[in-house]
Design a protein around this motif. Structure first.
Motif, PDB file in Angstrom:
ATOM      1  N   ARG A 102     -25.656  24.276  34.572  1.00 14.90           N
ATOM      2  CA  ARG A 102     -26.985  24.705  34.151  1.00 14.90           C
ATOM      3  C   ARG A 102     -27.131  26.217  34.140  1.00 14.90           C
ATOM      4  NH1 ARG A 102     -31.497  21.272  34.991  1.00 14.90           N
ATOM      5  NH2 ARG A 102     -30.791  19.171  34.599  1.00 14.90           N
TER       6      ARG A 102
ATOM      7  N   ASP B 232     -26.378  18.740  31.179  1.00 10.77           N
ATOM      8  CA  ASP B 232     -26.271  17.399  31.739  1.00 10.77           C
ATOM      9  C   ASP B 232     -25.331  16.527  30.923  1.00 10.77           C
ATOM     10  OD1 ASP B 232     -27.859  18.130  33.759  1.00 10.77           O
ATOM     11  OD2 ASP B 232     -29.531  16.800  33.298  1.00 10.77           O
TER      12      ASP B 232
ATOM     13  N   ALA C 228     -22.089  15.177  32.550  1.00 10.92           N
ATOM     14  CA  ALA C 228     -21.853  13.736  32.631  1.00 10.92           C
ATOM     15  C   ALA C 228     -20.510  13.392  32.010  1.00 10.92           C
ATOM     16  CB  ALA C 228     -22.973  12.974  31.930  1.00 10.92           C
TER      17      ALA C 228
ATOM     18  N   LYS D  69     -22.761  17.552  23.040  1.00  8.98           N
ATOM     19  CA  LYS D  69     -24.068  17.390  22.401  1.00  8.98           C
ATOM     20  C   LYS D  69     -24.118  18.112  21.060  1.00  8.98           C
ATOM     21  CE  LYS D  69     -26.507  14.594  24.342  1.00  8.98           C
ATOM     22  NZ  LYS D  69     -26.480  13.347  23.897  1.00  8.98           N
TER      23      LYS D  69
ATOM     24  N   ASP E 117     -23.319  10.994  22.518  1.00 12.57           N
ATOM     25  CA  ASP E 117     -23.472   9.547  22.403  1.00 12.57           C
ATOM     26  C   ASP E 117     -24.058   9.101  21.077  1.00 12.57           C
ATOM     27  OD1 ASP E 117     -22.662   8.331  24.692  1.00 12.57           O
ATOM     28  OD2 ASP E 117     -24.514   8.739  25.776  1.00 12.57           O
ATOM     29  N   ASP E 118     -24.949   9.928  20.524  1.00 11.59           N
ATOM     30  CA  ASP E 118     -25.709   9.506  19.347  1.00 11.59           C
ATOM     31  C   ASP E 118     -24.870   9.509  18.078  1.00 11.59           C
ATOM     32  OD1 ASP E 118     -27.764   9.599  21.174  1.00 11.59           O
ATOM     33  OD2 ASP E 118     -28.308  11.645  20.617  1.00 11.59           O
TER      34      ASP E 118
ATOM     35  N   ASN F  49     -31.800   6.771  18.641  1.00 12.61           N
ATOM     36  CA  ASN F  49     -30.469   7.197  18.181  1.00 12.61           C
ATOM     37  C   ASN F  49     -29.996   6.314  17.029  1.00 12.61           C
ATOM     38  OD1 ASN F  49     -30.331   5.114  20.030  1.00 12.61           O
ATOM     39  ND2 ASN F  49     -28.386   5.740  20.894  1.00 12.61           N
TER      40      ASN F  49
ATOM     41  N   GLU G 131     -32.115   7.433  13.941  1.00  7.97           N
ATOM     42  CA  GLU G 131     -31.655   8.708  13.380  1.00  7.97           C
ATOM     43  C   GLU G 131     -30.401   8.520  12.536  1.00  7.97           C
ATOM     44  OE1 GLU G 131     -31.082  11.854  16.156  1.00  7.97           O
ATOM     45  OE2 GLU G 131     -33.208  12.326  16.258  1.00  7.97           O
TER      46      GLU G 131
ATOM     47  N   ASN H 193     -30.180  10.954  28.227  1.00  4.38           N
ATOM     48  CA  ASN H 193     -29.809  11.986  27.275  1.00  4.38           C
ATOM     49  C   ASN H 193     -29.579  11.403  25.883  1.00  4.38           C
ATOM     50  OD1 ASN H 193     -29.162  14.511  26.430  1.00  4.38           O
ATOM     51  ND2 ASN H 193     -27.717  14.899  28.083  1.00  4.38           N
ATOM     52  N   TYR H 194     -30.654  11.075  25.194  1.00  7.65           N
ATOM     53  CA  TYR H 194     -30.578  10.651  23.792  1.00  7.65           C
ATOM     54  C   TYR H 194     -31.856  11.141  23.147  1.00  7.65           C
ATOM     55  CZ  TYR H 194     -33.681   6.498  24.095  1.00  7.65           C
ATOM     56  OH  TYR H 194     -34.746   5.664  24.215  1.00  7.65           O
ATOM     57  N   PRO H 195     -31.968  11.049  21.822  1.00  3.78           N
ATOM     58  CA  PRO H 195     -33.100  11.752  21.176  1.00  3.78           C
ATOM     59  C   PRO H 195     -34.450  11.456  21.826  1.00  3.78           C
ATOM     60  CG  PRO H 195     -31.636  10.885  19.516  1.00  3.78           C
ATOM     61  CD  PRO H 195     -31.097  10.406  20.827  1.00  3.78           C
TER      62      PRO H 195
ATOM     63  N   ARG I 216     -34.883  13.199  25.236  1.00  7.43           N
ATOM     64  CA  ARG I 216     -35.183  14.630  25.138  1.00  7.43           C
ATOM     65  C   ARG I 216     -36.596  14.839  24.622  1.00  7.43           C
ATOM     66  NH1 ARG I 216     -29.780  14.213  23.541  1.00  7.43           N
ATOM     67  NH2 ARG I 216     -30.262  14.233  21.324  1.00  7.43           N
TER      68      ARG I 216
ATOM     69  N   GLU J  26     -35.076  18.780  36.710  1.00  8.60           N
ATOM     70  CA  GLU J  26     -34.987  18.127  35.408  1.00  8.60           C
ATOM     71  C   GLU J  26     -33.593  17.541  35.292  1.00  8.60           C
ATOM     72  OE1 GLU J  26     -36.227  20.814  32.352  1.00  8.60           O
ATOM     73  OE2 GLU J  26     -35.230  19.719  30.761  1.00  8.60           O
ATOM     74  N   ILE J  27     -33.498  16.219  35.105  1.00 11.37           N
ATOM     75  CA  ILE J  27     -32.189  15.588  35.010  1.00 11.37           C
ATOM     76  C   ILE J  27     -32.136  14.692  33.778  1.00 11.37           C
ATOM     77  CG2 ILE J  27     -30.584  13.953  36.074  1.00 11.37           C
ATOM     78  CD1 ILE J  27     -31.393  14.864  38.755  1.00 11.37           C
ATOM     79  N   TYR J  28     -31.058  14.808  33.038  1.00 10.87           N
ATOM     80  CA  TYR J  28     -30.804  13.893  31.933  1.00 10.87           C
ATOM     81  C   TYR J  28     -29.742  12.903  32.368  1.00 10.87           C
ATOM     82  CZ  TYR J  28     -33.495  17.093  29.104  1.00 10.87           C
ATOM     83  OH  TYR J  28     -34.506  17.853  28.609  1.00 10.87           O
TER      84      TYR J  28
ATOM     85  N   ARG K  80     -27.431   9.208  31.830  1.00 10.39           N
ATOM     86  CA  ARG K  80     -26.740   8.624  30.683  1.00 10.39           C
ATOM     87  C   ARG K  80     -27.444   7.351  30.251  1.00 10.39           C
ATOM     88  NH1 ARG K  80     -21.272   9.127  29.043  1.00 10.39           N
ATOM     89  NH2 ARG K  80     -21.685   6.985  28.524  1.00 10.39           N
ATOM     90  N   LEU K  81     -27.452   7.097  28.958  1.00  4.98           N
ATOM     91  CA  LEU K  81     -28.177   5.934  28.445  1.00  4.98           C
ATOM     92  C   LEU K  81     -27.546   4.637  28.947  1.00  4.98           C
ATOM     93  CD1 LEU K  81     -30.543   5.137  26.719  1.00  4.98           C
ATOM     94  CD2 LEU K  81     -29.124   5.292  24.709  1.00  4.98           C
TER      95      LEU K  81
END
Lengths: 304, 318, 390
Positions: A264, A273, A277, B143, B148-149, C103, C106, C170-172, C175, C192-194, C196-197
């Motif tokens: 960060r 993140d 990850a 990213k 992932d997306d 996601n 999109e 952490n995906y659209p 965020r 603030e933490i993202y 994983r899906l």
């Protein structure tokens, strides 16, 4: 400091879970020379049987028993029906046939229970948190998992070091052909060892239910990490599996907890993140590759 | 390797079906058959490369999807940069993007292969899996390229004479690539390299004893397999105009291994039939039941236990 | 595959066998319903689908014969793209809906829109498609992602929280969630933490929350993720100590059943709740419960509203969607009564609507239910509308 302590416990708990999986997998490889990808399916079956039984009866302990029984019985059936025919075969054949078993098991479970995750609650006596040091509560259930895992490790040590079966297991791990030549009913030994491994996988699955959601595909995620563990520990070595489990559990948890924070400083939170990850998920594979290149037989090699 | 007359007949008949596929699809009112045909060609390229490593050399790699994904991401990333103007537009021309998608995996495979080949047996299976997982998580983490997306590609790489929305034209490109790859691989099979690789599989020590260092040969096979994986990945991303970490997932590696064995391990042509069998099984079983994998799983077990020569062995009769 | 798709597959197979000439009757309007039915997010898609189909009587929607083709994207963008590709080319579908996750949307939206087809969203409303990249054929009936969490931010202000710890996958949409929350929340962000899906174990995050010791936690974890999160929050001894403020996807009536008492004390905000006192909503809740024997979630209400919106447009166009401009004119009138009450489209074809505070409570029968408290935001559109030039 307190945060670190909590993360170390999280790492240990994950490591213990991995050990329950790795012990069976590594024994099966050590003695029968079998790579069994379907080990993760036994874990999933244990989790489903436990969660479903608990939902029906409301009893956590009945669920646990059902999880163990289902994984044990199906494990032995699997060994007798299919895996037995794979013992002498090339590793490639084993990988593919057990990959087929995974596909089958996942779909069978999806047909039986649907694709929605099952939820298993915690009994009152295991819910809540205890203070490990003043002011730092830690979930009681996770502590219980650690205790169960360590007890299993001790039990396995006793079994392998001090019993006749253990002797055969040790002999089988180092001189596979010789044990058969000594007139031991090798088929029975194999089935017993496989059943034990299945039981432990079922135990891991049943214990996981109340913690995470029970869903199709859960077996593969832990399976890959388990393979990392036994390759690092040395294929066939239970001691290596224990060391590898704790190592992998710690590396994975600590990387996940601290890498994003470290990143960060240099980038936006979402990017840090994501990268953190990803890198922390890579960490155990980097560890495995490094160990393999340094000691191709793992930390505790068995075969001479 | 010389094909028997029966095998030649099977190959020619299969080629005729493939060449006539768009016409068949049009007659049946099923334009999706063309997409399926492209998929078969693409997976066959990746599987044929893997067969060189797995079947001919006896090195079961559990990481072929890494090269597949790297090739795919190479074209998608080039397109993304060309789209935002940070790279000139010509990088999206197939003449540049596709060789790049072959080269990137090849160069990486040169280094990673040198490391992996220090191990054998199950360690080799596991270390190839480990490197593939590293790339998988790398793309999950990036990213900037969608993570992932996934990363969409607005239009296919520019090809001469073929429009960006011409599915039939693109199918013929895939088919031509497959035929070219198979002809090249057939030469490799019969070359000095191919013979040495066969020798390594049968008995590596004997190779050493006759004064041959197997390492460079094994590395060559590894790099060649990776390059073909990269080409297949580039075509795949062009077909669906989308790259995601799923391309590098370990089950994708598993499926490629399945294709090779289903077709007939070490038989070169088998990879094509294995790829076709798996893609078609998937599609038609999925139409018949949502739980198609419950059928596929036992088929896989049965093939390993009973029908070791695979589809090609059954068709070609050898 | 649902019953409906299997019928569709059979129809496809028979199409192969019989010449097209033999098919009598005008073909029904096909609606492509791509949604997530498997995995931890599976019940979201199932609720949207079931509610959408509830609005269809005798295969008729808005006076037009329709055929809904449902397929599961498995929360995989690549799979969604393949389904859409087949729907567009083989089935020649011009009207799409159903997608749950941003996601997936999109990834597939450009394919649908580039082909000149229409998409009406019953759930996902990613920021990327709401502003500069808005599209004439793209409508959102649910909400723009950010506004869900803007309502939670405003709710946190109302409740007097000063330092809030925020977490989202952490995906659209994750965020967007944190952006939206921060846009309206006036206090300080404690962390603030993202996540994983596909993450299911949140133990390291729990430790970090405890270490930061905030006034409250805002988290966005839809579906099964939310269940795991709230349970582990309780197990870690944080429940009851540090209050939680969430928007509707993180606590709906299904997750409420799964987490039980751990949900008490969580503050929710949403655009609809099952206790809304208007005739459309009441009929919807009653019909849904009668047919499916479970409480409808917010997702279900959105699926139902989407069907009503499409029905109103179809009625006016005589069941035709090939003239997309005519369909668009009728769609934008929003000539229907929504379950959530007030509803209209903004300039970027996303909703302008009210937001409410909701709290889980124990009912007289001892069961937990969600109770509406009061309005948090009125006539809220979204932050991206002005960037949209249509």
């Amino acid at each position: 400091m307190i945060l670190l302590l909590e993360q170390l416990l999280n790492g240990l708990q994950y490591g213990v879970m991995l050990f329950l999986m790795a012990a069976g997998l590594t024994l099966v490889f050590g003695i029968m020379g079998l790579i069994n990808l379907a080990h993760g399916s036994l874990y999933m079956i244990g989790a489903y049987a436990a969660a479903w039984t608990q939902q029906q009866t409301g009893s956590f302990l009945l669920g646990l028993a059902a999880g163990l029984a289902a994984a044990g019985v199906l494990g032995v059936a699997l060994e007798m029906a299919i895996l037995r025919r794979l013992y002498g075969r090339a590793h490639l054949d084993q990988v593919l046939a057990t990959f087929g078993v995974i596909l089958f098991a996942n779909e069978a479970v999806a047909m039986l229970f649907g694709r929605q995750p099952l939820m298993a609650g915690l009994p009152r006596w295991l819910a809540g948190a205890v203070e490990i040091v003043p002011g730092v509560p830690y979930p009681l259930y996770r502590l219980a998992i650690i205790a169960v895992g360590l007890a299993v490790a001790a039990g396995l040590y006793g079994l392998i070091a001090h019993t006749r079966i253990g002797m055969l297991v040790r002999a089988g791990a180092t001189h596979r052909a010789l044990v058969g030549a000594l007139g031991v009913r090798i088929g029975l030994l194999f089935t017993a060892v496989f059943g034990l491994g299945a039981l432990l996988a079922g135990l891991a699955g049943a214990l996981t239910g109340p913690l995470l959601s029970v869903q199709v595909g859960m077996g593969e995620r832990i399976l890959i990490a388990t393979f990392v563990v036994i390759v690092i520990g040395g294929l066939g070595s239970v001691r290596g599996a224990l060391a590898g489990s704790v190592l992998v559990g710690m590396v994975d948890t600590l990387a996940r907890a601290y890498l994003p924070g470290a990143l960060r400083g240099v980038m936006a939170a979402a990017d840090a993140d994501a990268l953190g990850a990803g890198l922390s998920s890579m960490a155990i594979f980097i560890l495995m590759a490094a160990v393999l290149l340094w000691r191709p037989r793992g930390l505790f090699p068995t075969h001479g | 390797m010389v094909e028997t007359p029966r095998q030649v007949v099977v190959l020619l008949a299969s080629f005729a079906v493939m060449a006539g596929l768009p016409a068949i699809a049009a007659a049946a009112g099923r334009p999706d058959f063309v997409t399926l045909g492209s998929q078969v060609c693409i997976m066959a390229i990746a599987a044929a490369g893997l067969d060189l490593l797995m079947g001919r050399t006896g090195l079961p790699s559990f990481g072929q999807a890494a090269w597949f994904g790297l090739g795919g991401y190479t074209v998608a990333i080039l397109a993304a940069h060309a789209g935002d103007g940070s790279l000139p537009g010509w990088v999206t021309g197939a003449w540049f993007a596709w060789p790049a998608a072959i080269l990137v995996p090849a160069v990486l495979a040169l280094g990673i292969g040198a490391l992996c080949l220090r191990t054998t047996g199950i360690s080799f299976i596991m270390i190839t899996l480990a490197f593939a997982q590293m790339f998988f998580f790398l793309f999950v983490a990036l990213k900037a390229y969608g993570g992932d997306d996934g990363l969409s590609m607005r239009r296919r790489n520019a090809l001469p004479f073929i429009g960006p929305r011409d599915d039939v034209g693109f199918y013929y490109v895939c088919l031509a690539a497959l035929v070219l790859v198979l002809l090249v691989l057939r030469r490799v099979w019969r070359s000095r390299l191919g013979v040495v690789l066969d020798g390594i599989r049968q008995n590596e020590r004997r190779m050493l004893a006759i004064g041959l260092n197997p390492f460079p040969y094994k590395l060559a096979a590894f790099v060649l397999a990776a390059s073909l994986g990269g080409l297949a990945g580039a075509l795949h991303v062009n077909l669906f105009r989308f790259a995601s970490p799923d391309l590098l997932h370990w089950t994708q590696s598993g499926e490629l291994m399945v294709m090779v064995v289903l077709g007939g391990l070490g038989s070169l042509w088998g990879a094509v039939f294995g790829a076709a069998a798996l893609v078609l099984l998937h599609v038609f079983l999925a139409q018949w039941t949502e739980h198609w994998m419950i059928v596929l799983g036992p088929i896989l077990v049965a093939v390993v236990l009973l029908a070791r020569r695979g589809v090609w062995g059954a068709l070609g009769g050898r | 595959m649902t019953r409906i798709t299997r019928r569709a597959a059979l129809a496809g197979a028979s199409l192969l066998a019989t010449p097209a000439l033999l098919r009598a009757q005008p073909a029904p309007l096909k609606i492509g319903f791509v949604t997530t039915l498997s995995g931890p997010g599976g019940y979201l898609g199932a609720d949207i689908r079931d509610a959408f189909l509830l609005a269809i009587k005798n295969d008729t929607l808005g006076g037009a014969k329709v055929q809904v083709m449902v397929e599961d994207d498995g929360l995989k963008p690549a799979q969604g793209k393949q389904i859409v590709d087949r729907f567009l080319k083989t089935e020649k579908i011009r009207l799409f809906t159903g997608i749950v996750f941003s996601n997936v949307l999109e990834a597939v939206a450009p394919d649908i829109l580039d082909e000149g087809a229409i998409y009406v969203s019953p759930n996902a409303g990613p920021s990327s498609l709401a502003g500069k990249n808005c599209h004439r054929n793209y409508f959102v009936v649910s909400w723009q992602n950010d506004t869900l969490h803007e309502s939670a931010g405003e709710n946190a202000n109302r409740l007097g929280h000063k330092r809030v710890f925020v977490l989202a996958p952490n995906y659209p949409a994750g965020r967007d969630a944190i952006t939206g929350f921060k846009r309206f929340f006036k206090g300080e962000i404690a962390g603030e933490i993202y996540t994983r899906l596909d993450q299911t174990d949140y133990a390291p995050e729990m430790a970090q929350i405890r270490a930061a010791n905030p006034d409250a936690v805002f988290q966005f974890h839809p579906g099964g993720l939310g269940i795991a999160f709230i349970r582990q929050y309780q197990q870690a001894g944080l429940g009851g100590k540090i209050p939680m403020v969430v928007s509707s996807p993180s606590l709906d009536s299904t997750t409420l059943n799964a987490v039980g008492d751990a949900a008490l004390g969580i503050e929710v905000s949403a655009q609809w709740n099952s206790d809304f006192d208007n005739p459309v909503s009441k009929k919807f809740v009653a019909d849904f419960q009668a047919r499916h024997n479970r409480m409808p979630t917010y997702y279900a209400s959105q699926g139902y509203d989407t069907a009503l919106a499409i029905a109103a447009a179809l009625k006016a166009t005589g069941g035709r969607v090939d003239d997309t401009e005519a369909f668009r004119r009728e769609m934008l009138k929003a000539n229907f009564h929504a379950t959530r009450g007030k509803f209209r489209f903004g300039s970027n074809q996303h909703p302008i609507q009210d937001w409410y505070a909701i709290r889980p409570q124990r009912g007289a029968d001892g069961k937990l239910f969600l109770k509406t408290q009061g309005k948090v935001l009125s006539d809220r559109g979204d932050a991206y509308a002005e960037q949209c030039k249509l």
